[in-house]
Design a protein around this motif. Structure first.
Motif, PDB file in Angstrom:
ATOM      1  N   LEU A 127       0.827  -1.205   0.000  1.00 17.64           N
ATOM      2  CA  LEU A 127       0.000   0.000   0.000  1.00 17.64           C
ATOM      3  C   LEU A 127       0.864   1.260   0.000  1.00 17.64           C
ATOM      4  O   LEU A 127       0.581   2.218  -0.719  1.00 17.64           O
ATOM      5  N   GLY A 128       1.919   1.250   0.792  1.00 15.16           N
ATOM      6  CA  GLY A 128       2.771   2.434   0.906  1.00 15.16           C
ATOM      7  C   GLY A 128       3.560   2.721  -0.361  1.00 15.16           C
ATOM      8  O   GLY A 128       3.818   3.874  -0.697  1.00 15.16           O
ATOM      9  N   LEU A 129       3.948   1.670  -1.063  1.00 18.75           N
ATOM     10  CA  LEU A 129       4.735   1.872  -2.285  1.00 18.75           C
ATOM     11  C   LEU A 129       3.847   1.941  -3.531  1.00 18.75           C
ATOM     12  O   LEU A 129       4.327   2.182  -4.631  1.00 18.75           O
ATOM     13  N   VAL A 197       3.659  11.582  -2.155  1.00 17.16           N
ATOM     14  CA  VAL A 197       4.034  10.847  -0.941  1.00 17.16           C
ATOM     15  C   VAL A 197       2.895   9.907  -0.537  1.00 17.16           C
ATOM     16  O   VAL A 197       1.727  10.288  -0.538  1.00 17.16           O
ATOM     17  N   ARG A 198       3.280   8.667  -0.230  1.00 13.37           N
ATOM     18  CA  ARG A 198       2.292   7.696   0.260  1.00 13.37           C
ATOM     19  C   ARG A 198       2.753   7.195   1.616  1.00 13.37           C
ATOM     20  O   ARG A 198       3.941   6.929   1.812  1.00 13.37           O
ATOM     21  N   VAL A 199       1.804   7.051   2.534  1.00 12.36           N
ATOM     22  CA  VAL A 199       2.121   6.540   3.864  1.00 12.36           C
ATOM     23  C   VAL A 199       1.096   5.466   4.214  1.00 12.36           C
ATOM     24  O   VAL A 199      -0.112   5.723   4.181  1.00 12.36           O
ATOM     25  N   ALA A 200       1.569   4.263   4.508  1.00 10.48           N
ATOM     26  CA  ALA A 200       0.657   3.184   4.875  1.00 10.48           C
ATOM     27  C   ALA A 200       1.011   2.690   6.274  1.00 10.48           C
ATOM     28  O   ALA A 200       2.180   2.579   6.630  1.00 10.48           O
ATOM     29  N   VAL A 201      -0.037   2.397   7.034  1.00  7.33           N
ATOM     30  CA  VAL A 201       0.139   1.991   8.435  1.00  7.33           C
ATOM     31  C   VAL A 201      -0.443   0.597   8.634  1.00  7.33           C
ATOM     32  O   VAL A 201      -1.583   0.330   8.255  1.00  7.33           O
ATOM     33  N   HIS A 212      -2.599   6.887   5.405  1.00  6.56           N
ATOM     34  CA  HIS A 212      -2.783   7.962   6.376  1.00  6.56           C
ATOM     35  C   HIS A 212      -2.665   9.289   5.639  1.00  6.56           C
ATOM     36  O   HIS A 212      -1.563   9.775   5.382  1.00  6.56           O
ATOM     37  N   SER A 213      -3.828   9.903   5.297  1.00  7.04           N
ATOM     38  CA  SER A 213      -3.784  11.073   4.416  1.00  7.04           C
ATOM     39  C   SER A 213      -3.154  12.288   5.099  1.00  7.04           C
ATOM     40  O   SER A 213      -2.463  13.074   4.441  1.00  7.04           O
ATOM     41  N   VAL A 231       1.953  15.232  13.360  1.00  5.84           N
ATOM     42  CA  VAL A 231       0.622  14.850  12.874  1.00  5.84           C
ATOM     43  C   VAL A 231      -0.062  13.949  13.892  1.00  5.84           C
ATOM     44  O   VAL A 231       0.516  12.963  14.345  1.00  5.84           O
ATOM     45  N   SER A 232      -1.285  14.290  14.262  1.00  9.17           N
ATOM     46  CA  SER A 232      -1.960  13.414  15.235  1.00  9.17           C
ATOM     47  C   SER A 232      -2.868  12.434  14.501  1.00  9.17           C
ATOM     48  O   SER A 232      -3.311  12.671  13.384  1.00  9.17           O
ATOM     49  N   THR A 233      -3.105  11.313  15.169  1.00 12.38           N
ATOM     50  CA  THR A 233      -3.906  10.237  14.594  1.00 12.38           C
ATOM     51  C   THR A 233      -5.089   9.997  15.526  1.00 12.38           C
ATOM     52  O   THR A 233      -4.917   9.961  16.745  1.00 12.38           O
TER      53      THR A 233
END
Lengths: 264, 159
Positions: A127-129, A197-201, A212-213, A231-233
């Motif tokens: 997902l992140g890549l 930029v992509r960030v997957a958790v 995580h947008s 950044v808060s989640t």
């Protein structure tokens, strides 16, 4: 373990046609999740179609900006691949941190993503890549593949055959492993891709792996650990169990995102 | 039932087993090689580690049928002869790398595997690396210190 009928597949078409004729069969790859689950009698497939011997699924190739990893490639194989290390070092570091050495010797990338455990590492990589999941019948973007906890877009009897990773400009993975199981309490893949930029958790979300947008936006503006940690989640979207509350996981997401950036 | 054929400690072995037979049960019950242990039954402890085609794997997390045609080495097969010990076994003995000994066969199989993998990759097997590599082997007696020492010593003895 309940009774089951074992069949060793010689090719992808052999595997899918064999599985189609079973009552409640499953593909068996490295078995590092499926066998323990069967031993605990939490799964009782009528048949096992072993795909780990299919040579066509064991190749790693790099073509231009695309790294293709066959579904039956083990974590040890990816961790030890100099081709992958050159193209996407974050993938090598992720694969070398899965389970333990004996698990990495058997466990496969295809098995990991088909199972989509909410705390597994590879879903975060895909997902992140922005990877593409190749099956015996089609290609599915990672954004559409991971549907929810232990749920994927795979149809009944459909088999993952490979994963195509586009080479990122930069990427890093960081996880806080559960000290006993080595599964991610929180794992974050952060990447600078051709599409931003992509960030997957992984390990944290109520519905399994997720993008995580807010982190993507922050890191898109400023690729730094500080930006990530600012950044808060929302804890309401996080899992809670005996290992950590949802607030704890929400906090860890920012910390691991920062470390992922540092690792990139 | 499935017919399984594999080479175990250099000898060709074959049997008809139920399809759901684990490799560790085949080794212990059919072949009566009881040096390979079952510790946890949840794939975590590593007491059952054997080598399959040269790789250390958990024999409790693999079907015997999946090892069809494989070369399997168990703790009974590591020494040159019945009266010898493998250098890694000598190192565990000399460094007091065990107390009750239940985890030791798995520890030795993991240890010899990590030494050969690191040697092949040209990487240094320092104390930190040994501890990381022991992630999948649990010892409830020693606190690991002497196991780590034994593996470092065994690695130099294997050179």
């Amino acid at each position: 373990m309940y009774d089951t009928t074992y069949y060793r597949a010689s090719s992808v078409s052999d595997a899918t046609s064999k599985l189609a004729g079973t009552e409640d069969g499953k593909f068996l790859a490295g078995g590092q999740t499926l066998i323990p689950t069967m031993k605990q009698r939490l799964a009782a497939p009528s048949d096992l179609v072993d795909v780990s011997g299919i040579d066509a699924l064991k190749n790693i190739s790099v073509d231009g900006d695309t790294v293709t990893i066959g579904a039956a490639c083990t974590h040890a194989q990816v961790a030890g691949s100099s081709e992958v290390a050159q193209a996407i070092p974050a993938l090598v570091s992720l694969a070398s941190g899965i389970g333990d050495p004996a698990v990495r010797a058997r466990g496969t990338i295809g098995g990991s993503i088909a199972n989509n455990d909410p705390a597994a590492d590879y879903p975060a990589a895909c997902l992140g890549l922005g990877a593409t999941i190749v099956t015996d019948s089609r290609e599915v973007p990672a954004d559409e593949f991971f549907v929810g906890m232990f749920e994927t877009a795979l149809e009944e009897g459909e088999m993952v055959t490979a994963v195509k990773f586009p080479k990122p400009a930069k990427a890093g993975y960081a996880k806080f492993p559960n000290p006993a199981s080595r599964y991610a309490m929180v794992g974050v893949m952060a990447a600078q891709t051709a599409n931003g930029v992509r960030v997957a958790v992984t390990g944290a979300g109520n519905d399994g792996v997720f993008r995580h947008s807010a982190l993507e936006e922050a890191l898109g503006a400023n690729w730094s650990a500080d930006a990530a940690q600012g950044v808060s989640t929302d804890a309401a979207d996080m899992m809670a169990d005996i290992h950590g509350s949802s607030e704890y996981r929400a906090h860890l997401v920012g910390v691991m995102a920062g470390r992922a950036v540092d690792n990139s | 039932m499935t017919k399984v054929t594999m080479t175990v400690n250099g000898k060709a072995r074959s049997a008809e087993v139920p399809d759901n037979t684990l490799l560790v049960d085949y080794i212990r019950e059919n072949l009566r090689l009881t040096g390979t242990h079952v510790g946890c039954d949840t794939s975590q402890c590593g007491a059952c580690v054997v080598h399959v085609n040269g790789q250390a794997v958990k024999a409790c997390t693999m079907l015997a049928a999946s090892a069809e045609g494989a070369e399997v080495t168990t703790i009974e097969g590591v020494a040159a002869s019945k009266d010898d010990l493998h250098p890694m076994q000598v190192a565990f003995k000399e460094n007091h790398g065990l107390q009750c000994g239940f985890c030791t066969p798995g520890m030795i199989m993991t240890a010899t595997d990590m030494v050969s993998r690191y040697k092949e990759a040209g990487k240094t097997l320092d104390e930190h690396a040994i501890r990381e590599e022991l992630e999948g082997n649990i010892c409830r007696c020693t606190g690991y210190h002497n196991i780590v020492k034994a593996i470092a010593d065994g690695a130099s003895k294997m050179a």
